[in-house]
Every structure is written in C-alpha cells, then in structure tokens.
Write a protein that holds these residues in place. Structure first.
Motif, PDB file in Angstrom:
ATOM      1  N   ARG B 109       9.777  13.283  25.127  1.00  0.00           N
ATOM      2  CA  ARG B 109       9.215  13.454  24.306  1.00  0.00           C
ATOM      3  C   ARG B 109      10.196  14.629  23.508  1.00  0.00           C
ATOM      4  N   ILE B 112      13.606  13.829  23.128  1.00  0.00           N
ATOM      5  CA  ILE B 112      13.988  12.837  21.339  1.00  0.00           C
ATOM      6  C   ILE B 112      13.338  13.336  20.185  1.00  0.00           C
ATOM      7  N   VAL B 113      12.987  14.413  19.958  1.00  0.00           N
ATOM      8  CA  VAL B 113      12.520  15.584  19.400  1.00  0.00           C
ATOM      9  C   VAL B 113      13.275  16.897  18.942  1.00  0.00           C
ATOM     10  N   VAL B 170       6.201  23.276  26.013  1.00  0.00           N
ATOM     11  CA  VAL B 170       6.953  22.795  25.519  1.00  0.00           C
ATOM     12  C   VAL B 170       7.157  23.419  24.371  1.00  0.00           C
TER      13      VAL B 170
ATOM     14  N   ALA C  24       6.270  10.695  19.903  1.00  0.00           N
ATOM     15  CA  ALA C  24       6.934  11.438  20.447  1.00  0.00           C
ATOM     16  C   ALA C  24       6.309  12.867  19.988  1.00  0.00           C
ATOM     17  N   ILE C  25       5.910  13.227  18.718  1.00  0.00           N
ATOM     18  CA  ILE C  25       5.476  13.946  17.870  1.00  0.00           C
ATOM     19  C   ILE C  25       3.862  14.088  18.580  1.00  0.00           C
ATOM     20  N   GLY C  27       2.149  12.472  20.227  1.00  0.00           N
ATOM     21  CA  GLY C  27       2.038  13.402  22.024  1.00  0.00           C
ATOM     22  C   GLY C  27       2.848  14.189  22.546  1.00  0.00           C
ATOM     23  N   LEU C  28       2.762  15.206  21.557  1.00  0.00           N
ATOM     24  CA  LEU C  28       3.698  16.486  22.032  1.00  0.00           C
ATOM     25  C   LEU C  28       2.757  17.513  22.731  1.00  0.00           C
TER      26      LEU C  28
END
Lengths: 237, 295, 264
Positions: B109, B112-113, B170, C24-25, C27-28
């Motif tokens: 993640r 990707i972001v 993160v 992706a977003i 789940g962050l």
C-alpha cells in the motif's frame, strides 16, 4: 585445387562472394582449419603444425582484413606493436614492455604508410583509409614473408582503394614479399596483379598472368557477362 | 599508454609526433597510480578491512544460516554441537507465514500510494525543469536545483528523519517514498520532455494556443507512454524501498523483520526475507512486462 | 464489436485501478492519524533543523585542537564506498564474462543473469543486517555489503559490454601469432576496460548514498550518528548531518559524471 606460388609474387584472387576466396586465404595461416589436403611452405606442411609452431608460422604471415580489425580504443602505435606480439614474451608484452627496437620498428612501419604523426592518436579517430594503412603497418611490423589481404579495399571508396593498393604494391615490392590479395573488383585486379587466380564455387577456373586475361575469363569466373558494377572505377590520381 | 612512455634517453624516438608521451607523462602516471594505491590502503585500513576478519566471519555466516533453517540444535555429550533437520521447526516456520501478510500488504500500500503521489507531483516540476518549455532561465534552474537537491538525500535517511519528525508509523514512510518517487520521475520525465520533437509544439503555438493548450496538445501525447512506463518503474523500486522502511520506524514489513532479528528469531526472519524477495521479483517481473508492452 | 470490446477492456482496467487505490488507501489506517497536528509538530522540528544547526558538530575547537566529527564520519562514509565499490567492481568482472551470451552461451548467460538479478533483488540493508551478525558492527560489514551488492548491477552491465565486443580483433591478434592471453590483453581489455571503469564510477555514486544508509543499521559511516541523533531528538545535529550528506553527495555526483564523460 592445386596451386604453387613462388616467392615475391603479387597474386590476386578474384571471384564472387562465397566462391571460397576468404577460406583459401585463411587456410594459409589456419584461421580456418582445412579439412583435408596439404599446404606446404618451404617443404613444411602447415596443416600439421602444433600450437607453438603454428604461432611461429603466423608471425611470418601478415594479414590485413576488410574491416581493418583494429582495436579502436587503443593508440595507433599500440595497434602496430600488436604485430610484435608473436615475437615478444607473454609477460613482457602484457606489461607493455616492448624492446626499444620493436618500438622503433613500429614507428618505421608507420612512416612507410605516412602515418608516423598519428602514432599517439586513438585508432577510432582515423579515416577508413588511414585505418587500413595502420593495419598494413601492423602486418609489416611482424616482418613477414607473406602478406595475406582479405578484401582490403571493400570498405573504402574508389580513390582511397587505389591509394591503398598502390601502397600495398610498393611496399611489397620493396620488401620482396609474397602477396595474396582477395578482390572482387576486376579493374583493381588487372591493374595491380602479377598473376590472377579465378575462383568459382571452390574451384580454380583461371590461373595465369594478367596478360592472359580476357573478357571471357571473367565471364567464366563470374558466370555471366560483366556488368558495370564489377568495376571499381578510377581514382583521381 | 603509460607503459609505452620511454625512459629519458629514448626521447628522440618520438620526436615530432603530436601527443607523444614525455618523460613527465610517465612520472605523472606513476604518481597518480601511487596516489590511488595509497588512497585504497588508507581507506581499507580506516574501514577495518581485513581478510582475517572476513575468514572468521564465514563460519559465523554459516552459523547464522543454519539458525535460519529448520535445524534443531543438539548438544553432543562430548561438548560439541550438532544440527539436525526438524520437520516440527519447518512446520512452525510455515505457520509463521500468515502473520507476515498484514505488514506485507501495508508495504505494498505504501508503495502504491507513494508511487502515485510522487509521480503526480513530478509532472509540474518536470515541466518547469525542461529547457525547451520554460522561457525564464532562473525558473528552469530553480526547478532543476530543487529536483537535484532532493535527489541527493538517500531514501532511508529521509525516512529516518521523517520518522523522527512525524512520529513512527506509515505516514513518514509514505512521505519519504513519495519524495523519492518524485525525484526519480521528475528527472526522467524532464529528460523525455527535453527530447521531444519540437514540431507539434511549434504548430500549437502557431495556431495561437496558449501555453497550457500547447503543452496539452504538443507535449503530453509525445511523452505519455514514457511517463506511464516511469510510473511503473518507480513503483517497482518503491516496493524494494518500502520493504526496508520499517528498519527506521517508517512502517511496512521491515519492522517485522527487525523485531524478529532483535528477538533472535532467525527462522522467522528467514521467512520474512524470503517473502520480501518473492514479492520484489514478482513485482519486477510484472512491471517490466507491462513496460515492455508500453514502449 | 472490436471497438466495444476495447472500450469494455479499458473500462475493466480503469475499475481495477480504482479498486486498487481504494484498497491501498483505505487499508493504510491513516484515519487515526491527526495530520494537521503531525504537520505542526514536524514543521516545528524542521524549523529547529534549519535555524539552530549544531555547528559545533561540524567544527569544534578545544584545548586538544580542532576536530570535525561530521568530517570524520563523512570521510569514513566515502572510504567505505570506495573500498566497497572496488571490491564489487573487481568481483563483477568474472560474473560479467560468465553472464555474457558470447562467452557462456545462451544457457550459461541466462543462469548467470539469474544469479545477478537475485543479488540485485536482495535489499541492501537486509544483506547488511545479516553480514553484521557475521562480522560484527562497524564499517567492515558495510564494505562487504556494498562489495557483494554491487556485483549484481555491475555484473549485468559488464555482461552487456562484453556482449558488444568486436571479435574480429581477436582474429587479427591470432593472425599476428599472439597467444591467448596476449590476444585478451591487446584485443579485449582495451575494448571493455574504459566502460567497466565508467560503470564502476557510476556505482560509486550509488554506493556513497548506500554507505550513508548502512550506518543506520550499525555498519559504519555517517548513518550511525544520524540515527543516534534521531533517537535523541537532536534536531540541530540532524540538520548539520543532512547538510553534510547533501553537499558530499552532490559533489561526488558532479565529479563522477565529469570523470565518466572523460573516460568513454
């Protein structure tokens, strides 16, 4: 085929590409291994030489190539000195410690092809004609008895071709070298050869002095009548 | 060439040849060589380089490796140690795998972001850093300087500093990888833009388009496929970068790896390393396939 | 039909991409994070880094004379990169030849390139962690890491150089009566060495950055004081260290690209 070449003769081998000219030439210094038959030089069979003897034989046979085969990134002098490799001990040559006499010889060879002042230029800075002259100097530097030239002018333009052939002929006369040149241009062959050997599909179809050559001879060699393409054209000199 | 340089009495040999080495050439080359050797020796000494330590390290490496694999330690009666293959330990190792899933997904993640954000931010700066689009040299040099300045900071150094500033998690990871992606894509994209065919751009200006229109119709179509390829490429290296962010507290699977190494749980660490390798290779393969199709 | 198929294909791809981003977003787990607050905190820290740098870390004079701790650590970083690059550049030569199609054949080349790719895929820091366990803390582990890891990239680049070798030169060398080692020294090495050197210098640029990172896991160089400073929240010192890294990396990049331009 069966050929005898006396010392000091300037022989031109003509034929279409694929006729076996290159193979014939390369058998003489065994860059190509002959499958059968004998090649005798002063009574010694070349095809039976061991590795060390072969290297010794190759030092006596200079060769120049269609694509010059110089090391582009090395200096001209270093390229010419490569001609001494067969005469120099391995360790000595790997360290680049050529005897002074070899360096002098290399410079003399360069002088004979009018390139002494280029000795420290990189080979890739030279023109095509200059590169081939460096290659001639490299071959001369071996102090050979025989000179093989495989299509020496096929990558050059017509005027330069004539200059190279004139240089080659002059130098070989002076040193009394035996020369075998592959060419596929008729006019160059007739102009410079003592003797012409015509090859077609691996067979000798003509062998004789230039004076015996007629238009019919070439028809035999090329398998058809001569077209304008088969002439190199005259250089302006 | 240095080796061909003559000793002093040989000087006449090369008289009048341009570029010929003088006795000084030889002295200079020897001096440079000696200096380099001295620099190496000094550096090797300063970095504690020693073959003896290397030789002693090899059995240590073997020791580490065996503790990463499912071998059971057996103390021999004579005081020696032997290692025996254990199916039970292997089962434990495999059972450990599911716990890697969540941090692995977090890693992906982040990649990707960050790849997306970085690539988007790169567009305006890359436009400003293209000589053929920018009228004012100062603007061009400013954009270029900004890009190059950020490029000098190693990715993990950035992550560590940001983890300090923003707090562990993160967030610093995403920021660090975003900045990293930005520098990579901005540089590649500006090079592509500078290499475009100027014809369409001139044609756009000739028909009276304004700057943005000219870029949209004269530049974008020419560089779009390359841009997408760069995005994929940067995603590929971002995955690699994201796997180790956790080592400095910036999220992802690297944190799990560090924890198991600190707990001396080498068998778990081994599984994590395997997973990292598998993911990196998988993403590399997919991405390079896609890129090949694009260009 | 084909236009419809193409459209629906694009649509599916677009939907998949959107789904990927949502996954992706969401789940962050950034929801719990107060971005504004974090930003304020970080901004305050950046302000300290810029306005109150610890210049004494760069240059300090005491009774025992003047020292530059930053300078010493940066020097160590450069030395690590130099030794590591050299080891890698030398070890990569046999790999480069063995992975070249014209030397090792198609199969050998494929196997060689697979090994080189495997080395490249291994994250450098992870390799460092393992080597640290084997040879202990300090710059030596960093040097080994860079030495091994550089083989991956350099071996691949070297192999491409070797694949571009002009082999006709070897024929000329043979015709001169040269033996094998002479032919390699006069025919092959002049062709490949400048490019090998150029790639090694490029790798040195990368390794300087790597050396700065490796210290953060204990493998010597500027990274070690950096990570200590981060842990101690010593922002003034971090500012100076970052400045040092930026200046040195920029300088190394400039020198390296100048040398590479001169070489080839």
């Amino acid at each position: 085929m069966n050929l005898t070449i006396p010392d000091g003769q300037f022989v031109v081998i003509v034929g279409l590409s694929g006729a076996g000219k290159s193979t014939l030439l390369r058998c003489i210094n065994r860059l190509v291994e002959p499958t059968e038959g004998q090649i005798l030089a002063d009574g010694v069979d070349i095809t039976r030489l061991g590795e060390a003897e072969l290297r010794a034989w190759r030092t006596k046979v200079g060769m120049i190539f269609q694509n010059f085969n110089l090391v582009n990134r090395s200096t001209v002098l270093r390229n010419v000195l490569a001609g001494r490799l067969g005469h120099t001990g391995t360790l000595r040559s790997l360290l680049g410690l050529f005897p002074r006499s070899d360096v002098e010889l290399a410079l003399r060879c360069l002088e004979r092809v009018q390139l002494r002042d280029k000795a420290f230029s990189r080979a890739d800075q030279l023109s095509g004609g200059q590169k081939q002259r460096v290659a001639i100097a490299r071959a001369l530097c071996q102090e050979p008895k025989i000179l093989l030239a495989d299509e020496p002018v096929a990558s050059l333009d017509p005027p330069t071709s004539h200059l190279i052939m004139q240089d080659l002929k002059r130098i070989c006369r002076e040193d009394g070298l035996t020369v075998l040149v592959n060419l596929h241009f008729i006019d160059l062959a007739v102009e410079y050869a003592d003797r012409i050997i015509g090859l077609r599909a691996g067979e000798v179809v003509f062998d004789g002095p230039v004076s015996d050559v007629t238009e019919k001879t070439f028809e035999e060699i090329y398998g058809c009548s001569i077209r304008p393409d088969d002439f190199r054209g005259r250089g302006d000199r | 060439m240095s080796r061909l340089a003559p000793r002093a009495p040989d000087r006449g040999l090369f008289a009048g040849i341009p570029g010929a080495p003088t006795p000084w050439t030889r002295v200079r080359n020897l001096a440079i060589g000696a200096l380099l050797v001295a620099l190496y020796l000094w550096s090797a000494q300063a970095t504690d380089f020693s073959l003896g330590r290397l030789a002693r390290g090899v059995p240590e490496m073997g020791n580490l490796l065996i503790r990463m694999l499912p071998f059971e330690r057996v103390d021999l009666p004579g005081g020696g140690v032997a290692w025996r293959w254990s199916n039970e330990l292997l089962r434990q190792q495999i059972a450990f795998l599911p716990t890697v899933w969540a941090p692995l997904m977090e890693t992906l993640r982040i990649a990707i972001v960050s790849a997306t954000l970085g690539s988007l931010l790169a567009v305006p700066v890359a436009l400003l850093a293209s000589r053929n689009l920018v009228r004012y040299p100062w603007l061009y040099w400013l954009a270029r300087g900004f890009m190059n300045l950020l490029r000098t900071i190693p990715d993990l150094v950035l992550a560590a500093v940001l983890a300090g500033a923003f707090g562990v998690g993160v967030l610093p990871g995403i920021l660090a990888v975003t900045i990293f992606s930005f520098t990579v894509v901005a540089k590649l994209l500006s090079e592509s833009i500078e290499a475009i065919d100027p014809g369409p751009l001139e044609a756009m200006r000739a028909v009276g388009a304004n700057r943005l229109q000219a870029i949209a119709f004269g530049v974008v179509p020419q560089v779009l496929p390359q841009y997408i390829a760069y995005v994929l490429y940067v995603f590929e290296i971002d995955v690699r970068a994201s796997t180790v962010l956790g080592l400095v507290g910036a999220g992802g699977i690297g944190f799990t790896l560090q924890t198991s190494l600190r707990l001396l749980n080498y068998r778990a660490a081994f599984m994590i390393i395997l997973v990292i390798l598998a993911v990196v290779v998988l993403i590399d393969t997919i991405s390079s396939r896609l890129r090949e199709r694009l260009i | 039909m084909s236009a419809l198929a193409r459209r629906s294909g694009t649509l599916v791809a677009a939907l998949a991409l959107v789904a990927l981003y949502v996954w992706a977003i969401v789940g962050l787990e950034l929801r719990g994070v107060n971005l504004a607050e974090r930003w304020h905190q970080a901004a305050a820290i950046f302000r300290i880094m810029v306005t109150e740098p610890e210049w004494t870390y760069l240059w300090k004079c005491g009774s025992a004379g003047c020292v530059s701790e930053l300078g010493q650590k940066i020097l160590e970083t450069l030395q690590m990169a130099l030794v590591g690059t050299t080891i890698g550049a030398v070890l990569a030569v046999p790999f480069g030849f063995l992975a070249a199609r014209n030397v090792a054949g198609v199969r050998g080349s494929r196997a060689g390139k697979f090994i080189l790719n495997a080395i490249r895929a291994f994250p450098e820091v992870v390799l460092a962690l393992m080597l640290l366990k084997a040879v202990g803390l300090g710059p030596f582990a960093g040097v080994l890491t860079m030495g091994i890891h550089s083989i991956g990239m350099l071996g691949k680049l070297y192999a491409e150089v070797v694949e571009g070798i002009d082999r006709d030169v070897l024929e000329a060398m043979a015709a001169c009566g040269a033996n094998r080692s002479q032919a390699i020294a006069f025919g092959i090495l002049p062709q490949v060495l400048p490019e090998f050197a150029s790639f090694a210098i490029y790798r040195f640029e990368i390794n300087v950055r790597a050396a700065a990172i490796l210290g953060m896991v204990g493998a010597g160089g500027i990274g070690t004081p950096l990570i200590f400073a981060v842990n101690n929240r010593d922002w003034g010192r971090i500012g100076v260290i970052l400045l040092g890294i930026i200046v040195v990396v920029a300088a190394v990049d400039a020198v390296s690209s100048y040398l590479r331009r001169k070489l080839v």
